[in-house]
Motif scaffolding. Structure first.
Motif, PDB file in Angstrom:
ATOM      1  N   GLU A   6       0.817  -1.188  -0.014  1.00  0.00           N
ATOM      2  CA  GLU A   6       0.036  -0.074  -0.055  1.00  0.00           C
ATOM      3  C   GLU A   6       0.862   1.212   0.123  1.00  0.00           C
ATOM      4  O   GLU A   6       0.449   2.187  -0.721  1.00  0.00           O
ATOM      5  CB  GLU A   6      -0.939  -0.056   1.199  1.00  0.00           C
ATOM      6  N   HIS A   7       2.053   1.437   0.682  1.00  0.00           N
ATOM      7  CA  HIS A   7       2.740   2.498   0.807  1.00  0.00           C
ATOM      8  C   HIS A   7       4.238   2.476   0.265  1.00  0.00           C
ATOM      9  O   HIS A   7       5.020   3.147   0.472  1.00  0.00           O
ATOM     10  CB  HIS A   7       2.964   2.627   2.533  1.00  0.00           C
ATOM     11  N   PHE A   8       4.158   1.905  -0.826  1.00  0.00           N
ATOM     12  CA  PHE A   8       5.383   1.417  -1.469  1.00  0.00           C
ATOM     13  C   PHE A   8       5.650   2.656  -2.620  1.00  0.00           C
ATOM     14  O   PHE A   8       4.658   3.046  -3.169  1.00  0.00           O
ATOM     15  CB  PHE A   8       5.324   0.126  -2.513  1.00  0.00           C
ATOM     16  N   THR A   9       6.764   3.222  -2.277  1.00  0.00           N
ATOM     17  CA  THR A   9       7.116   4.517  -3.087  1.00  0.00           C
ATOM     18  C   THR A   9       8.219   4.335  -4.049  1.00  0.00           C
ATOM     19  O   THR A   9       8.843   5.410  -4.662  1.00  0.00           O
ATOM     20  CB  THR A   9       7.113   5.705  -2.312  1.00  0.00           C
ATOM     21  N   GLY A  10       9.024   3.006  -3.988  1.00  0.00           N
ATOM     22  CA  GLY A  10      10.045   3.159  -4.893  1.00  0.00           C
ATOM     23  C   GLY A  10      11.355   3.613  -4.398  1.00  0.00           C
ATOM     24  O   GLY A  10      11.559   3.449  -3.106  1.00  0.00           O
ATOM     25  N   THR A  11      11.930   4.425  -5.011  1.00  0.00           N
ATOM     26  CA  THR A  11      13.304   5.132  -4.587  1.00  0.00           C
ATOM     27  C   THR A  11      13.103   6.441  -3.860  1.00  0.00           C
ATOM     28  O   THR A  11      13.886   7.100  -3.531  1.00  0.00           O
ATOM     29  CB  THR A  11      14.264   5.297  -5.993  1.00  0.00           C
ATOM     30  N   ILE A  12      11.806   6.985  -3.971  1.00  0.00           N
ATOM     31  CA  ILE A  12      11.374   8.297  -3.586  1.00  0.00           C
ATOM     32  C   ILE A  12      10.561   8.313  -2.324  1.00  0.00           C
ATOM     33  O   ILE A  12       9.577   7.407  -2.253  1.00  0.00           O
ATOM     34  CB  ILE A  12      10.790   9.205  -4.699  1.00  0.00           C
ATOM     35  N   MET A  13      10.834   8.843  -1.265  1.00  0.00           N
ATOM     36  CA  MET A  13       9.778   9.031  -0.162  1.00  0.00           C
ATOM     37  C   MET A  13       8.695  10.039  -0.400  1.00  0.00           C
ATOM     38  O   MET A  13       8.885  11.017  -1.196  1.00  0.00           O
ATOM     39  CB  MET A  13      10.382   9.584   1.064  1.00  0.00           C
ATOM     40  N   LEU A  14       7.476   9.630   0.040  1.00  0.00           N
ATOM     41  CA  LEU A  14       6.409  10.576  -0.047  1.00  0.00           C
ATOM     42  C   LEU A  14       5.724  10.648  -1.246  1.00  0.00           C
ATOM     43  O   LEU A  14       4.768  10.496  -1.252  1.00  0.00           O
ATOM     44  CB  LEU A  14       6.549  12.187   0.579  1.00  0.00           C
TER      45      LEU A  14
END
Length: 693
Positions: A12-20
């Motif tokens: 659900e909260h996966f963003t890859g290499t970038i936060m937020l």
């Protein structure tokens, strides 16, 4: 239409290499050529070309491998690549840097300094509010301890140890801090959700924000509760146990001491500290509020209030460049024919948007040596400027007149085979021809290794698409028009330096239709937006319309402006809390003093003192305390203004408006806080006061 099969779902909260910030859809790398927005001007190249610069590579070091070891190995690899491909890989190398968590870049830079500055700033402001609250509660505990001196003296006389009394008072403080911490924890969760929701409304990409009760945040809250307890309860506890038993056992309720000593009681010093800290916070809030107001009312150079922006993306509909240009032409003509519409045009980039493009330009026919350092445009110096591709009626739609020359013709704007022409602003014209007229002259795109003056390219937050190295065929563009300088971002370090080319010569599949209407009656925008959306769908059924909004709404939703306003709002809340706490502190100390000095005030009135004299006495004592705090707070405010001067926008760190209003507001609040107890003191009956214990 393009159809894809879903083969996996990320957490659900996966963003890859970038936060937020993060993508909502992931596609195989093999679909790059199919999915990339077709932008002729951006020189998008297929991944099978060695001179393609479209990928960002991220690697994880093996266990035991240091960054220095990896960089040495990459340097060797760079040398081998340069030997194998002396043209494409000339003078290129690899550097290792920590992975940025808030951006993606081919030349990653450390975000620690910026994040540390912002985090320290907000954390410091919140810490000041917490400190003011702790001082306020410490004042309360000191007052209560003075009222309980006889009780504690009895406890000590009966054999109760000092440690037991300190434990009792600390327990009271823990209960109070835990209750406040629980309320603050819930308020923090709610505020975080509201802040994230507000940011989502201004961002064109997905935002992943986990708002649950994080264990680390919970632990930090408990830590601050413990720290606050030590700040406001430990000192009163120690002070209360260091007493003269005989004196305290004989003491009756009454005045604290003589008036001379009263002015220097510890709790008065705490109130002075509260006032000083509060004034510093109020001044900082005022500076940022003034900055936000200045940013929101900045002169852009455009007169585009009646203009409506329609964002569309032909690549999402699967159209190639030829078909896209046909659809864009049909939509522009249809929108221009609507009742009440004065003009309609198209542009690849819109000012104050989330994307901008930089390109280096220089005088045509000039080719400086690779290792030369030209200092002037005549010698071959290039200038890195903002780029945009526009339609024929762009200047009318944006309310921007031409200074000299002409606008693009329809043929130039709609045909990629027309002669290459350009329009530049007067800033770039003066840079390229400082002693002559740029109109009618020729310019060219500078090669990637050309000496470039980038003094005006330090723009604010946005997605920058700097062009890759030029292949070497410097195409000459004739300057056919010069326009006034305009602002494209709120926080540009240097205003101006723009170049415009016909839309067909700088094709962008993502485009903005600019629809200028007659002045509208407030409240009628929604119906007009729906009409425009229906007309676009009717003219180009397969063209996805991303958004329809006015230019004013577009500027108001700018992420830079939002972030500045958010900081100003948070500081305003901090300042308001500090002001309230300071006023409560002043009121508490004066109300307590009046209660403890009831007998003294009764004697004064019995001897002939008038109620007005009693009021003036209480106000005078409160004024001395308040002015002491304001004097210290003024110095603190000056220091905070200097400290945050780099974060202010068109506002002096010693802004006279802020440094006049902030002390006046604090003095007014303190006066009210002193006046209420003073009025109560003036209403004391002398006979009743003389019987008071």
């Amino acid at each position: 239409e393009r159809q894809f099969t879903v083969v996996g779902i990320t957490p659900e909260h996966f963003t890859g290499t970038i936060m937020l910030f993060g993508p909502e859809l992931y596609f195989p790398l093999g679909d790059f050529d199919l999915l990339i927005n077709n932008s002729q001007a951006a020189d998008i190249r297929s991944l099978d070309r060695r001179d393609a610069y479209n990928l960002y590579l991220v690697g994880r070091l093996k266990p035991g491998v240091t960054a220095a070891t990896a960089e040495a190995a990459l340097s060797t690899l760079a040398s081998n690549l340069e030997n194998a491909y002396p043209v494409e890989q000339k003078e290129q190398t690899f550097t290792t840097r920590p992975l940025p968590r808030l951006s993606t870049s081919g030349g990653p830079s450390s975000e620690k300094d910026n994040m540390r500055l912002i985090s320290t700033f907000l954390f410091g402001m919140a810490g000041v509010v917490l400190l003011v609250a702790c001082l306020n509660i410490a004042n309360l505990f000191l007052a209560r301890s003075l009222a309980r001196r006889k009780e504690m003296a009895l406890r000590l006389a009966l054999g109760c140890g000092r440690a037991r009394i300190i434990q009792l008072i600390l327990t009271e403080g823990v209960v109070l801090s835990i209750a406040g911490g629980a309320g603050g924890f819930l308020l923090g969760l709610i505020s975080s959700n509201l802040l994230a929701a507000s940011l989502r409304a201004h961002m064109p990409i997905a935002i992943f924000f986990h708002s649950g009760a994080d264990p680390a945040v919970f632990a930090a809250t408990l830590g601050f509760c413990a720290l606050a307890t030590l700040c406001f309860a430990l000192w009163p506890a120690i002070k209360l146990t260091r007493t003269d038993l005989l004196t305290d056992l004989k003491e009756h309720a009454g005045e604290d001491a003589a008036p001379r000593r009263y002015r220097w009681l510890p709790r008065n010093s705490l109130v002075v500290a509260q006032i000083a800290l509060s004034l510093g916070l109020i001044a900082a809030a005022g500076l940022f509020v003034r900055s936000a107001l200045r940013a929101g009312s900045v002169e852009t150079g455009f007169q585009a209030d009646p203009t409506i922006l329609v964002e569309a993306d032909a690549s999402l509909g699967g159209y190639d460049q030829t078909r896209s240009l046909q659809l864009f032409r049909a939509v522009s003509d249809r929108l221009a024919a609507l009742p009440g519409v004065q003009s309609a045009s198209i542009a690849a980039i819109v000012p104050f948007g989330s994307e901008y493009i930089n390109r280096p330009v220089q005088r045509a026919g000039v080719k400086p040596a690779p290792n030369s350092h030209p200092a002037t445009a005549a010698a071959g110096l290039a200038f890195n400027v903002r780029w945009n591709s526009i339609g024929a009626d762009y200047w009318t739609a944006m309310g921007l007149p031409l200074l000299r020359g002409r606008a693009f013709t329809r043929n130039e704007a709609e045909s990629s085979d027309s002669l290459p022409v350009a329009i530049i602003d007067d800033v770039l014209a003066k840079k390229l021809w400082p002693d002559g007229d740029a109109l009618g002259q020729h310019i060219q795109w500078a090669a990637g290794d050309s000496p470039t003056d980038r003094s005006g390219s330090a723009y604010g937050v946005g997605t920058s698409n700097d062009y890759p190295k030029h292949d070497g065929d410097a195409q000459s563009l004739e300057i056919v028009g010069i326009v006034p300088t305009t602002r494209w971002e709120f926080f540009q370090s240097e205003i101006g330096g723009h170049i415009y080319v016909p839309f067909a010569q700088g094709f962008h599949s993502t485009a903005f239709f600019l629809v200028r209407t007659a002045p509208r009656v407030p409240g009628t925008d929604t119906g007009l937006f729906d009409l425009i959306r229906r007309e676009v769908r009717a003219t180009a059924p397969g063209l996805p319309v991303i958004s329809v909004r006015s230019f004013h709404q577009h500027i108001d939703s700018n992420v830079q402006l939002w972030s500045f306003r958010a900081v100003a709002a948070m500081l305003l809340i901090f300042g308001g809390l500090a002001l309230t706490l300071a006023a409560v502190g002043v009121y508490g100390i004066k109300a307590y003093a009046v209660g403890r000095r009831t007998r003294e005030i009764g004697i004064r009135m019995a001897l002939g003192a008038k109620p007005g004299e009693v009021v003036r006495m209480i106000l005078r004592e409160g004024l001395v305390m308040t002015l002491s705090g304001v004097a210290l707070g003024f110095l603190l405010a000056l220091g905070m203004g200097r400290l945050f001067s780099s974060m202010l926008y068109q506002v002096s760190p010693v802004d006279p408006v802020v440094f006049t209003l902030a002390p006046c507001v604090l003095l007014a609040a303190a006066f009210l806080a002193c006046w209420i107890p003073a009025r109560r003191a003036a209403s004391i009956e002398p006979m009743q006061a003389l019987r008071s214990e």
